[in-house]
Design a protein around this motif. Structure first.
Motif, PDB file in Angstrom:
ATOM      1  N   PHE C 115       0.841  -1.190   0.040  1.00  0.00           N
ATOM      2  CA  PHE C 115      -0.035   0.055   0.041  1.00  0.00           C
ATOM      3  C   PHE C 115       0.737   1.281  -0.099  1.00  0.00           C
ATOM      4  O   PHE C 115       0.599   2.462  -0.379  1.00  0.00           O
ATOM      5  CB  PHE C 115      -0.930   0.095   1.297  1.00  0.00           C
ATOM      6  N   LEU C 118       1.771   2.028  -3.515  1.00  0.00           N
ATOM      7  CA  LEU C 118       0.357   2.383  -4.044  1.00  0.00           C
ATOM      8  C   LEU C 118       0.290   3.891  -3.817  1.00  0.00           C
ATOM      9  O   LEU C 118      -0.274   4.471  -4.878  1.00  0.00           O
ATOM     10  CB  LEU C 118      -0.852   1.657  -3.460  1.00  0.00           C
ATOM     11  N   LEU C 137      -9.168  11.349  -9.957  1.00  0.00           N
ATOM     12  CA  LEU C 137      -9.097   9.742 -10.125  1.00  0.00           C
ATOM     13  C   LEU C 137      -7.882   9.342  -8.996  1.00  0.00           C
ATOM     14  O   LEU C 137      -8.201   8.710  -8.169  1.00  0.00           O
ATOM     15  CB  LEU C 137      -8.732   9.473 -11.331  1.00  0.00           C
ATOM     16  N   GLU C 140      -8.729  10.290  -5.250  1.00  0.00           N
ATOM     17  CA  GLU C 140      -9.414   9.239  -4.521  1.00  0.00           C
ATOM     18  C   GLU C 140      -8.498   8.116  -4.142  1.00  0.00           C
ATOM     19  O   GLU C 140      -8.593   7.349  -3.336  1.00  0.00           O
ATOM     20  CB  GLU C 140     -10.597   8.976  -5.250  1.00  0.00           C
ATOM     21  N   MET C 141      -7.781   7.682  -5.324  1.00  0.00           N
ATOM     22  CA  MET C 141      -7.004   6.553  -5.012  1.00  0.00           C
ATOM     23  C   MET C 141      -5.859   6.380  -3.843  1.00  0.00           C
ATOM     24  O   MET C 141      -5.511   5.829  -3.176  1.00  0.00           O
ATOM     25  CB  MET C 141      -5.890   6.274  -6.286  1.00  0.00           C
ATOM     26  N   LEU C 144      -7.839   5.883  -0.723  1.00  0.00           N
ATOM     27  CA  LEU C 144      -8.071   4.439  -0.378  1.00  0.00           C
ATOM     28  C   LEU C 144      -6.648   3.824  -0.118  1.00  0.00           C
ATOM     29  O   LEU C 144      -6.620   2.857   0.670  1.00  0.00           O
ATOM     30  CB  LEU C 144      -8.549   3.906  -1.924  1.00  0.00           C
ATOM     31  N   TYR C 147      -5.742   4.596   3.835  1.00  0.00           N
ATOM     32  CA  TYR C 147      -6.691   4.074   4.791  1.00  0.00           C
ATOM     33  C   TYR C 147      -6.022   2.852   5.480  1.00  0.00           C
ATOM     34  O   TYR C 147      -5.362   2.899   6.734  1.00  0.00           O
ATOM     35  CB  TYR C 147      -7.877   3.721   4.168  1.00  0.00           C
ATOM     36  N   PRO C 148      -5.514   1.764   4.576  1.00  0.00           N
ATOM     37  CA  PRO C 148      -4.890   0.776   5.201  1.00  0.00           C
ATOM     38  C   PRO C 148      -3.445   0.926   6.076  1.00  0.00           C
ATOM     39  O   PRO C 148      -3.208   0.197   6.887  1.00  0.00           O
ATOM     40  CB  PRO C 148      -4.581  -0.310   4.149  1.00  0.00           C
ATOM     41  N   VAL C 151      -4.745   2.425   9.628  1.00  0.00           N
ATOM     42  CA  VAL C 151      -4.867   1.366  10.449  1.00  0.00           C
ATOM     43  C   VAL C 151      -4.064   0.081  10.663  1.00  0.00           C
ATOM     44  O   VAL C 151      -4.403  -0.927  10.860  1.00  0.00           O
ATOM     45  CB  VAL C 151      -6.394   0.728  10.178  1.00  0.00           C
ATOM     46  N   LEU C 166     -11.445   8.502   7.144  1.00  0.00           N
ATOM     47  CA  LEU C 166     -12.249   8.305   6.052  1.00  0.00           C
ATOM     48  C   LEU C 166     -13.531   9.313   5.900  1.00  0.00           C
ATOM     49  O   LEU C 166     -13.864   9.725   4.912  1.00  0.00           O
ATOM     50  CB  LEU C 166     -12.770   6.800   6.096  1.00  0.00           C
ATOM     51  N   LEU C 170     -13.383  11.009   2.493  1.00  0.00           N
ATOM     52  CA  LEU C 170     -14.571  10.567   1.365  1.00  0.00           C
ATOM     53  C   LEU C 170     -15.472  11.830   1.306  1.00  0.00           C
ATOM     54  O   LEU C 170     -16.054  11.899   0.107  1.00  0.00           O
ATOM     55  CB  LEU C 170     -15.277   9.292   2.035  1.00  0.00           C
TER      56      LEU C 170
END
Lengths: 489, 233, 498, 91, 106
Positions: C115, C118, C137, C140-141, C144, C147-148, C151, C166, C170
């Motif tokens: 991640f 990413l 685009l 928002e990626m 996403l 987030y991992p 946490v 989030l 979001l």
């Protein structure tokens, strides 16, 4: 060449239904994988021929409408045939491994699977009102059979509730067909549409369309009529619920959409269009709200289906008395939404099946620590969730973008709120599952690792749903193709 | 109190629905329908290879409907068998030694078989056809079943499944044969339409009778139970 | 398609491919995973340097294909995007080195590094985006993929922080999507163009343009941690140190600021936005956030939360710079994009070192850490002084340019805000520096670990020192052609006379 | 004139048997009335000059559906084994 | 007011009665009866309406034939499911004790 493809498309699923009826589950699985290969090739071939030289009418038995039954093979229909081929082959492959082969009644799984597939193909291509009715019945009965196959009392109760809802919906649709035939004398949708363009709209014809759309809404589980869907999709085995949620629910919506696009303008009115849109928005909010409160993992995914179906019915207000470009945009948006939801929902149900198989319980809070043990399935669940939440770069995002444009351009700005709030609500229940699985819980460590290929299938579907966003231009290019031959009356 | 209120509400809803429906039928009935299908049908009747219009529509003009409908019937048959308990047909409680029924049977069964045969044959030029003949044949089977005559072929096995799918398979093969010959799916080759239709009808009669009978015979339900997904099996 | 067109795509793909490879690697593949990580970081840095050199010479890199009917997916490398791309490429390399050391023995590192790359891919995508649609685009990626990481520890507190993160991001994303869709409806597909599009916008759409601007700033402001929308940043500090270092100090926060810069310069155009009168309130909001962030930082007890609030205030320097009408002020804002990144990442690296080596999380048990860990504390001090704006460090350059820009745009109150904010920075940084060097350690450290010769793990030791050296070099050699300041002036030059 | 009388009677009979089939208390009687309704429907189809449907309705509609329903009613009447285990259940 | 139109109107009334039965009755077999009655009503409308103007029209008659066969297939499937549901749970209506409240745990 196209005649061969059409014959292959109609013949293969029915033939394989009979073939698999004669063998048991294990041998049936081998036969089925052969059949899947043939069917996928035929669907792809048909898609390419239509992409190359436009749609055409295909009179069955050599007779043309209105006497015989005509199949309307246009870009939209062929895209859905290809979608069915992809999702059904994935579910078939997953079912072959997932379902325990030596239970005696599972021998009847494959025939029902193939009958369901032939029913879907009949509905995508059908242009004759009564033929669509028989296709719908074929789908409903095989779907109920699949839900009830070998199930316990709760599965039986769910399948009965599903059967009664489906039968009531079909009867309402049939009543609409009866009125239509009484009024226009022909059963071919294209015939009625072309007649209506030249002549004034006769009185008393609005009820027929209303009845048909109400019946189909019941079969698509639109908001107030959705009680039958969550138990049926939640309790069925994962490959079955994937098939049901991804494809079966879309078949009745597809017919309602086709009816509305062809006959909505003359027969429908603004109030009913806005009402259907409103019901769709209520479905989005109510479905998502309930999905956040479910305790069972598959119930969450089932209620998410109820919510996502709500989006589809935004097509009605967005294509009624609006400019040509807005209507085309709305149609493209809804097509993308159907395709991306089918792929994502199938991936989600299959991944949920894997998670339940490995955790040993279908409750959400039992998922603790699974992110460490089964990251691959959870990752495909997440990717599918991205498409459901319609976040970029998924197909869901492209669909939401087109719908946003259509509602802004047509001045119906309230649908914009529905789309945005719906996206956030779907994020709520997808990340609820993530929260449960990311939680590190020391005591849960006895997991069972499902077969490797079980995990690969949902990942492929989820990646397709994501990739759809990037290639949506090519996928949609097939839809707006000119028609080769004018529809006969 | 809630109970009657609910009934009243449903009654009012149904009444309103019927009223709207009747009004719509009334308005529709005034104007003549634009397309005169029966007249179009009679023109093409001679090319359909069968004299009786209903059979022509069923088995030639709209044969795809019939094909799918037989599929629906086979699905019902499959569902019936999949939940059947009858391992053996020798269910003593079904055996009746009632002499009157036995005598009645000896008279009725041959009569009904002849009637079924007549209905099947008459289908091409007079009212009759595969479905009616199939139903009468099934009724004969029910009578024989009640009479306690064992019918080996109804035991859930390969033979029964073959019987169920026989009619459907023949119909499908004829349909695809013409497609391979280059015409549209389900088109009959011009010359031998009538014979093909009769063959299909007779095989369909057998299958329909088999399905309806299997549903009746397999009625007692088995105890088989599949553990719900995820619950510790 | 010439090679030029494909360079941005290659830059983007390196970390995407790296992410997929790392996800597939088994947990135990430690050496291979580190090799893939560092290899990808070096390749990306090389590509970015080539592009920087190309953009300097005027070559334009760009590729675009229609993704959704009516909208194109466009990648374009111009001067502004190269600045952000260089920042993220350089700092990603250093943070990877740091993270390899930091996550020595913690579980599921494959998931973390997957991640992690990413995130960097999405940051690179944000930098290279050619139009608002592609920007959204990757925006928002980024949400996403972060987030991992937030946490990652899986504790209850981390999950709660993830939830807040989030909710904010979001919702911000939804508002931003609404604005972009509305803008697309009004004006059609708008690529980022130097000088913007709306100089000659006719009067009747002025109102909708202003509304869209407000929505855009609100959507981007969430990630830029502007005043009312900054709540998620302090809570996200529960994430592991490399995450809070690279992401919450550099990538995520900068994405928001970079977005606002893109909107003001390349969509609306600087003249049009000042004509519309939207810059004035934005400047007030930025100024207020600067002061608010510093005031909240004063009262913080945990070190990382203090740094978080300082980030909240520092990012608003960039927004303030953008609102100053005039080339000098704009250059000041843009250059702070780089300076703040380097300085803040140094501070976070040091905070991570203290936590990892001595188990220090609170400020008042940092007494005497300077003697125990001289290297890290030196880096911390340089970073802190840079933040305050002590010459010749990077922070001073920014504040000086911003000040002169404010004078040029005769917005004198901005100078007062700058001075006040510097004083506040000093107020919360100097006591820490004082504790580090001039206080005796009270008793033993909460959780001390030894790594042989060096004061801490080698992987953890070198990155903060490197970034500290960069802070000094950037400040001293500000006038060289490829230094951040001159690159910012190059951007502004192209911006004001397209 | 007599035709109108016959149709009128048939229509009334149809409606009465339909209502009776649904509203009767005992299930067995409901099914028997339903079979009568099926036969009346067959006569109605003859009046509508649809002999095929009359035959089908008589053979399938009244005949086989009736038989299946009667068999189900007799089966549901007896207390099911599962209900015995739970001690409750059944009619 | 020809005879077929009269039967079409009767068909409409039968639909109303069938709908009432389907919604009101809770016993599954009675719901099935109501479903069959409503089906017959629809078939009456389907044949009655077109034959009101022209004479005998074989196309709707063929459709109704197919409809009747589909109806019996659906009824047979329903009966099999009802018997199995009764066999497994001893209940003859869907409103049994585990009524799946909206959103409640199953």
């Amino acid at each position: 060449m196209t005649l061969w493809l059409m014959a292959g498309l109609l013949f293969t699923p029915l033939a394989w239904a009979v073939l698999t009826l004669l063998t048991d589950f294990a041998r049936g699985r081998l036969v089925t994988w052969g059949g899947i290969l043939v069917q996928v090739l035929v669907s792809l071939g048909l898609w390419l021929t239509v992409a190359r030289d436009g749609g055409f009418y295909y009179g069955l038995g050599g007779w043309d409408a209105p006497l015989g039954i005509e199949l309307r093979v246009d870009g939209l229909a062929v895209t859905f045939v290809l979608l069915t081929a992809v999702v059904a082959s994935a579910c078939g492959w997953h079912a072959g491994i997932y379902i325990d082969p030596d239970k005696p009644w599972h021998r009847y799984f494959w025939p029902l699977f193939w009958f369901l597939w032939s029913g879907l193909n009949a509905v995508w291509l059908g242009d004759d009102l009564f033929n669509l009715y028989v296709g719908l019945e074929l789908i409903s009965l095989s779907a109920v059979g699949l839900v009830a196959l070998g199930g316990k009392a709760s599965a039986l109760r769910a399948s009965l509730r599903y059967l009664l809802a489906a039968l009531l919906g079909s009867l309402a649709y049939l009543l609409g067909v009866a009125l239509m035939y009484g009024q226009f004398g022909t059963l071919s949708i294209a015939g009625i549409a072309s007649w209506l363009t030249e002549h004034p709209v006769p009185a008393g014809s609005g009820l027929a369309l209303a009845l048909m759309i109400a019946g189909l809404a019941l079969k698509t589980a639109l908001f107030p009529l959705h009680q039958w869907l969550p138990p049926a999709h939640g309790i069925a085995k994962s490959p079955v619920s994937a098939l049901l949620s991804a494809l079966v629910v879309k078949a009745s919506f597809y017919i309602a959409a086709r009816l509305w696009l062809e006959l909505g303008e003359p027969l429908g009115n603004l109030v009913s269009a806005q009402l259907v849109g409103l019901l769709g928005s209520a479905a989005v909010v109510w479905g998502s709200w309930l999905a956040c409160r479910q305790l069972q993992l598959k119930q969450v995914v089932a209620y998410s289906s109820v919510a996502q179906i709500g989006y589809l019915f935004l097509l009605f207000p967005l294509t009624y008395s609006v400019s040509e470009s807005v209507s085309l945009q709305a149609q493209q948006g809804i097509t993308l939404q159907v395709i991306s939801h089918a792929l994502a929902k199938a991936a989600m149900f299959l991944a949920a099946g894997n998670l339940i198989l490995s955790v040993g319980s279908s409750r959400v809070d039992a998922l603790a620590g699974v992110s460490r043990f089964l990251p691959f399935s959870l990752f495909s669940f997440g990717l599918a969730g991205v498409s459901l939440m319609s976040l970029p770069p998924s197909g869901g995002f492209a669909a939401k973008w087109l719908l946003l444009q259509a509602s802004l351009e047509s001045g119906q700005w309230w649908w914009v709120l529905v789309l945005l709030v719906g996206g956030l609500l779907s994020a709520a229940y997808v990340f609820r599952i993530f929260r449960a699985s990311f939680l590190e819980s020391p005591e849960s460590d006895q997991f069972y690792h499902p077969a490797r290929s079980l995990e690969v299938i949902p990942m492929i579907l989820a990646l397709l749903a994501l990739g759809l966003g990037l290639v949506s231009e090519q996928v949609l290019s097939v839809m707006a193709l000119p028609f080769e031959v004018e529809g006969s009356p | 109190m809630i109970w009657t209120l609910r009934t009243l509400f449903i009654a009012v809803v149904c009444l309103a629905f019927t009223g709207v429906l009747a009004a719509s039928i009334w308005t529709i009935a005034d104007k003549p329908s634009p397309v005169n299908l029966p007249q179009l049908l009679s023109e093409n009747l001679d090319r359909s290879g069968v004299e009786h219009p209903v059979t022509a529509v069923l088995l030639n003009f709209r044969s795809y409907d019939t094909l799918l409908e037989i599929g629906v019937l086979v699905i019902a048959g499959i569902a019936g068998i999949s939940m059947a308990k009858t391992a053996t047909l020798e269910d003593p409680e079904l055996r009746t030694s009632d002499s009157l029924l036995y005598a009645l049977q000896r008279w009725f069964v041959p009569l009904m078989l002849v009637l079924a045969g007549y209905l099947l044959w008459a289908g091409s030029d007079r009212p009759g056809g595969a479905f009616q003949a199939g139903a009468v044949l099934a009724a004969t089977g029910v009578l024989m079943r009640l009479g306690g005559i064992p019918m080996e072929f109804l035991r859930p096995g390969r033979l029964l499944r073959l019987g169920l799918a026989l009619g459907f398979t023949v119909f499908l093969l004829v349909a695809v044969a013409s497609a391979i010959g280059g015409e549209a799916f389900l088109a009959y080759p011009p010359g031998i339409t009538k014979t093909l239709i009769v063959i299909i009808e007779s095989v369909l009669t057998l299958s329909i009778a088999m399905v309806l009978l299997a549903l009746f015979v397999s009625a007692p339900v088995n105890d088989a139970e599949d553990s719900e997904e995820g619950s510790s099996s | 398609m010439t090679l030029n067109a494909w360079l941005p795509v290659f830059a983007l793909m390196t970390s995407l491919v790296a992410a997929l490879v790392i996800f597939a690697l088994p947990e135990k593949g430690y050496r291979l995973r580190t090799a893939v990580n560092l290899g990808a970081a070096l390749v990306k840095l090389g590509l970015v340097v080539v592009m920087v050199w190309g953009v300097f010479r005027g070559v334009d890199y760009g590729v675009s294909f229609t993704m959704v009917p009516g909208v194109a997916f466009a990648l374009k490398a111009d001067a502004l995007s190269m600045m952000f791309a260089t920042l993220s490429a350089v700092l990603w390399l250093l943070t990877t080195v740091y993270a390899v050391g930091y996550l020595e023995d913690s579980p599921n590192r494959s998931r973390f590094f997957g991640f992690f790359s990413l995130c960097v891919a999405s940051t690179m995508g944000i930098a290279l985006a050619g139009n608002l649609f592609t920007f959204f685009l990757f925006y928002e990626m980024l949400t996403l993929s972060t987030y991992p990481l937030v946490v990652h520890r899986g504790t209850e507190k981390a999950l709660k922080a993830g939830r807040t993160y989030l909710i904010y991001t979001l919702t911000g994303g939804a508002v931003l999507l609404l604005a972009i869709a509305w803008l697309h409806g009004v004006e059609g597909d708008l690529p980022f163009r130097e000088g913007g599009h709306f100089i000659d916008a006719d009067a009747d759409i002025h109102l909708s343009l202003i509304l869209i601007f407000i929505l855009l700033v609100a959507g981007l402001g969430v990630k830029a941690a502007v005043f009312p929308l900054h709540g998620w940043l302090p809570q996200a500090m529960v994430a592991p140190a490399p995450v809070s270092a690279l992401l919450h100090a550099v990538a995520v926060v900068k994405a928001g600021a970079f977005g606002i810069v893109r909107v003001v310069y390349n969509i609306y155009g600087i003249e049009a936005s000042s004509l519309l009168g939207v810059l004035e309130p934005l400047a007030w909001l930025a100024a207020f956030t600067m002061l608010y962030g510093s005031v909240r930082a004063l009262s913080q007890v945990a070190l990382k939360r203090l740094l978080a609030f300082s980030t909240v205030s520092q990012v608003s320097y960039i927004i303030l710079g953008v609102c100053l009408f005039g080339p000098v002020g704009a250059a000041g804002g843009l250059v702070h994009l780089l300076h703040q990144g380097i300085m803040k990442i140094t501070l976070f690296f040091c905070a991570g070192n203290y936590a990892e080596t001595l188990g220090i999380h609170r400020i008042d048990d940092m007494d005497g850490a300077g003697r125990r860990m001289p290297g890290t504390s030196l880096a911390f001090t340089i970073g802190a002084f840079g933040m305050i704006g002590v010459p010749p460090l990077a922070g001073f350059i920014t504040k000086w340019t911003l000040g002169s820009g404010a004078l040029a745009a005769n917005m004198d109150w901005v100078i007062a805000v700058l001075v006040l904010s510097s004083l506040l920075n000093a107020a919360y940084f100097l006591p820490i520096v004082h504790r580090l060097w001039f206080r005796e350690p009270n008793g033993s450290w909460p959780r001390e670990r030894r790594w042989g010769r060096l004061e801490t793990n080698a992987w953890l030791f070198w990155p903060p020192l490197l970034t500290a050296v960069m802070t000094v070099v950037v400040g001293v050699l500000a006038s060289l052609p490829f230094s951040p300041l001159s690159w910012a002036e190059l951007i502004v030059l192209r911006e004001y006379s397209p | 004139m007599t035709e109108w009388l016959l149709d009128g009677l048939l229509v009334v009979a149809l409606l009465v048997t339909a209502a009776a089939a649904l509203l009767s208390r005992d299930l067995f009687r409901a099914v028997v009335v339903f079979i009568a309704f099926g036969l009346l429907m067959a006569v109605a189809w003859v009046r509508l000059q649809a002999p095929d449907i009359a035959l089908a309705e008589a053979a399938i509609g009244a005949g086989l559906t009736g038989v299946l329903l009667l068999d189900a009613v007799s089966h549901l009447g007896s207390v099911s084994p599962r209900a015995q285990e739970k001690g409750g259940g059944g009619q | 007011m020809t005879a077929p139109l009269l039967y079409a109107l009767v068909g409409a009334m039968l639909c109303g009665i069938g709908l009432f039965g389907l919604l009101r009755l809770s016993h599954l077999l009675r719901k099935l009866l109501a479903f069959n009655i409503m089906g017959s009503g629809v078939f009456l409308v389907m044949v009655g309406l077109p034959q009101h103007q022209g004479g005998q029209d074989p196309v709707p008659q063929a459709l109704v034939l197919t409809g009747i066969v589909v109806a019996i297939a659906a009824t047979a499937l329903a009966i099999v499911l009802i018997r199995r549901y009764y066999h497994l749970s001893g209940m003859t209506s869907l409103e049994g004790e585990t009524t799946s409240r909206e959103g409640g745990p199953e």
